[in-house]
Design a protein around this motif. Structure first.
Motif, PDB file in Angstrom:
ATOM      1  N   PRO A 129    -126.807 -28.608  76.367  1.00 51.03           N
ATOM      2  CA  PRO A 129    -128.484 -28.376  76.258  1.00 51.03           C
ATOM      3  C   PRO A 129    -129.029 -28.535  77.856  1.00 51.03           C
ATOM      4  O   PRO A 129    -129.784 -27.574  78.334  1.00 51.03           O
ATOM      5  N   LEU A 130    -128.541 -29.928  78.599  1.00 46.84           N
ATOM      6  CA  LEU A 130    -129.387 -30.025  79.870  1.00 46.84           C
ATOM      7  C   LEU A 130    -128.855 -28.830  80.749  1.00 46.84           C
ATOM      8  O   LEU A 130    -129.442 -28.305  81.445  1.00 46.84           O
ATOM      9  N   ALA A 131    -127.473 -28.625  80.664  1.00 45.31           N
ATOM     10  CA  ALA A 131    -127.166 -27.334  81.559  1.00 45.31           C
ATOM     11  C   ALA A 131    -127.924 -25.966  81.138  1.00 45.31           C
ATOM     12  O   ALA A 131    -127.701 -25.078  81.883  1.00 45.31           O
ATOM     13  N   GLY A 132    -128.225 -26.068  79.840  1.00 43.33           N
ATOM     14  CA  GLY A 132    -129.104 -24.555  79.461  1.00 43.33           C
ATOM     15  C   GLY A 132    -130.625 -24.855  79.635  1.00 43.33           C
ATOM     16  O   GLY A 132    -131.334 -24.098  79.404  1.00 43.33           O
ATOM     17  N   ASN A 133    -130.827 -25.780  80.525  1.00 40.94           N
ATOM     18  CA  ASN A 133    -132.229 -26.248  80.895  1.00 40.94           C
ATOM     19  C   ASN A 133    -133.155 -26.697  79.733  1.00 40.94           C
ATOM     20  O   ASN A 133    -134.421 -26.015  79.670  1.00 40.94           O
ATOM     21  N   ILE A 134    -132.827 -27.143  78.645  1.00 35.31           N
ATOM     22  CA  ILE A 134    -133.507 -27.429  77.464  1.00 35.31           C
ATOM     23  C   ILE A 134    -134.659 -28.393  78.016  1.00 35.31           C
ATOM     24  O   ILE A 134    -135.815 -28.238  77.402  1.00 35.31           O
ATOM     25  N   ILE A 135    -134.839 -29.071  78.930  1.00 34.62           N
ATOM     26  CA  ILE A 135    -135.888 -30.015  79.449  1.00 34.62           C
ATOM     27  C   ILE A 135    -136.985 -28.859  79.830  1.00 34.62           C
ATOM     28  O   ILE A 135    -138.135 -28.990  79.437  1.00 34.62           O
ATOM     29  N   GLU A 136    -136.640 -27.924  80.620  1.00 36.60           N
ATOM     30  CA  GLU A 136    -137.571 -26.973  81.037  1.00 36.60           C
ATOM     31  C   GLU A 136    -138.056 -26.170  80.145  1.00 36.60           C
ATOM     32  O   GLU A 136    -139.571 -26.081  80.029  1.00 36.60           O
ATOM     33  N   LYS A 137    -137.329 -25.720  79.049  1.00 30.78           N
ATOM     34  CA  LYS A 137    -137.832 -24.844  77.896  1.00 30.78           C
ATOM     35  C   LYS A 137    -138.680 -25.748  77.108  1.00 30.78           C
ATOM     36  O   LYS A 137    -139.568 -25.287  76.471  1.00 30.78           O
ATOM     37  N   THR A 138    -138.493 -27.170  77.170  1.00 29.57           N
ATOM     38  CA  THR A 138    -139.530 -27.918  76.203  1.00 29.57           C
ATOM     39  C   THR A 138    -140.750 -28.099  76.750  1.00 29.57           C
ATOM     40  O   THR A 138    -141.840 -28.017  76.273  1.00 29.57           O
ATOM     41  N   ILE A 139    -140.591 -28.294  77.928  1.00 27.97           N
ATOM     42  CA  ILE A 139    -142.024 -28.486  79.057  1.00 27.97           C
ATOM     43  C   ILE A 139    -142.641 -27.403  78.838  1.00 27.97           C
ATOM     44  O   ILE A 139    -143.991 -27.440  78.876  1.00 27.97           O
TER      45      ILE A 139
END
Length: 244
Positions: A129-139
């Motif tokens: 998930p982190l490599a898939g930019n899940i943080i950015e997508k959540t933000i």
């Protein structure tokens, strides 16, 4: 059971479970919250009942699939069966008193909240998930400016225990070459990954500088936390957040 340690207590509720205080028998002893790991379902249900005593309402749970999918919760829910849970790895809501739950056993649980407490999110920060930019997508779900969002990083496998291959390194350096600094090369052509540093780098890049964590290692804390890398057959921890 422990409270999330950050400055938002007045507006946001947060709980991090440990392996202590439940009914499960070894190797799931004792506060296992995962139905999918081979534990007795009735015992897991009893553990969930204990957890619910600390929550304002039943939590929203996911079927976590190590994706970068984010679910926005717009209606209060009752606890769902695993087969009915959406397949995703992050949750976001503006609802009051609706807990969002993430399960882990080495992956990094990430809680996000606007500083006014009107928006909250929970992220399952596995390496995929982190490599898939899940943080950015959540933000991207937040209406608050990024600079007015705080993050809390829960217990996860530490930087001296998380051995990975070059495929993991490449997955991160493809999205940001600076991620190479989050890995330490070993003599066996493997690497040690610092999942806390990876998440912090991504948060900083998004303008989120208010980051809180005790940087606890699940792998090296067998009496307190479950760890899949350490034990293989084991229980699951939960990290929860809600608007007050």
């Amino acid at each position: 059971m422990q409270l999330v340690d950050w400055p938002l207590h007045q507006v946001v509720g947060g709980i991090q479970t440990t392996r202590l205080g439940g009914c499960s028998r070894p190797p799931y002893s004792s506060f296992n919250l995962g139905y999918h790991v081979g534990d007795d379902e009735n015992v897991v249900l009893a553990n969930h009942r204990v957890l619910n005593e600390f929550l304002p309402s039943p939590a929203f749970w996911l079927d976590q699939v190590h994706s970068a999918n984010v679910v926005e919760v717009t209606n209060s829910v009752t606890e769902k069966k695993l087969s009915d849970r959406p397949k995703a790895d992050a949750l976001y809501t503006k609802l009051k008193a609706q807990p969002l739950a993430i399960m882990t056993a080495d992956c990094l649980p990430i809680l996000l909240a606007s500083n006014n407490g009107k928006e909250v999110a929970a992220v399952h920060g596995g390496w995929r998930p982190l490599a898939g930019n899940i943080i950015e997508k959540t933000i991207e779900k937040f209406t608050a400016p990024n600079q007015q969002i705080s993050a809390w990083l829960g217990p996860a496998i530490g930087p001296t225990a998380f051995e990975v291959g070059s495929d993991v390194v490449n997955a991160f350096t493809r999205i940001n070459s600076s991620h190479i600094d989050d890995f330490t090369e070993l003599e066996n052509q493997k690497y040690l990954a610092d999942i806390f540093a990876i998440a912090k780098r991504q948060l900083f890049a998004l303008g989120i500088a208010q980051i809180y964590s005790q940087y606890e290692c699940t792998f090296s804390s067998p009496s307190k936390y479950f760890s899949y890398r350490r034990d293989a057959i084991t229980g699951r921890l939960a990290t929860l957040i809600w608007r007050k």
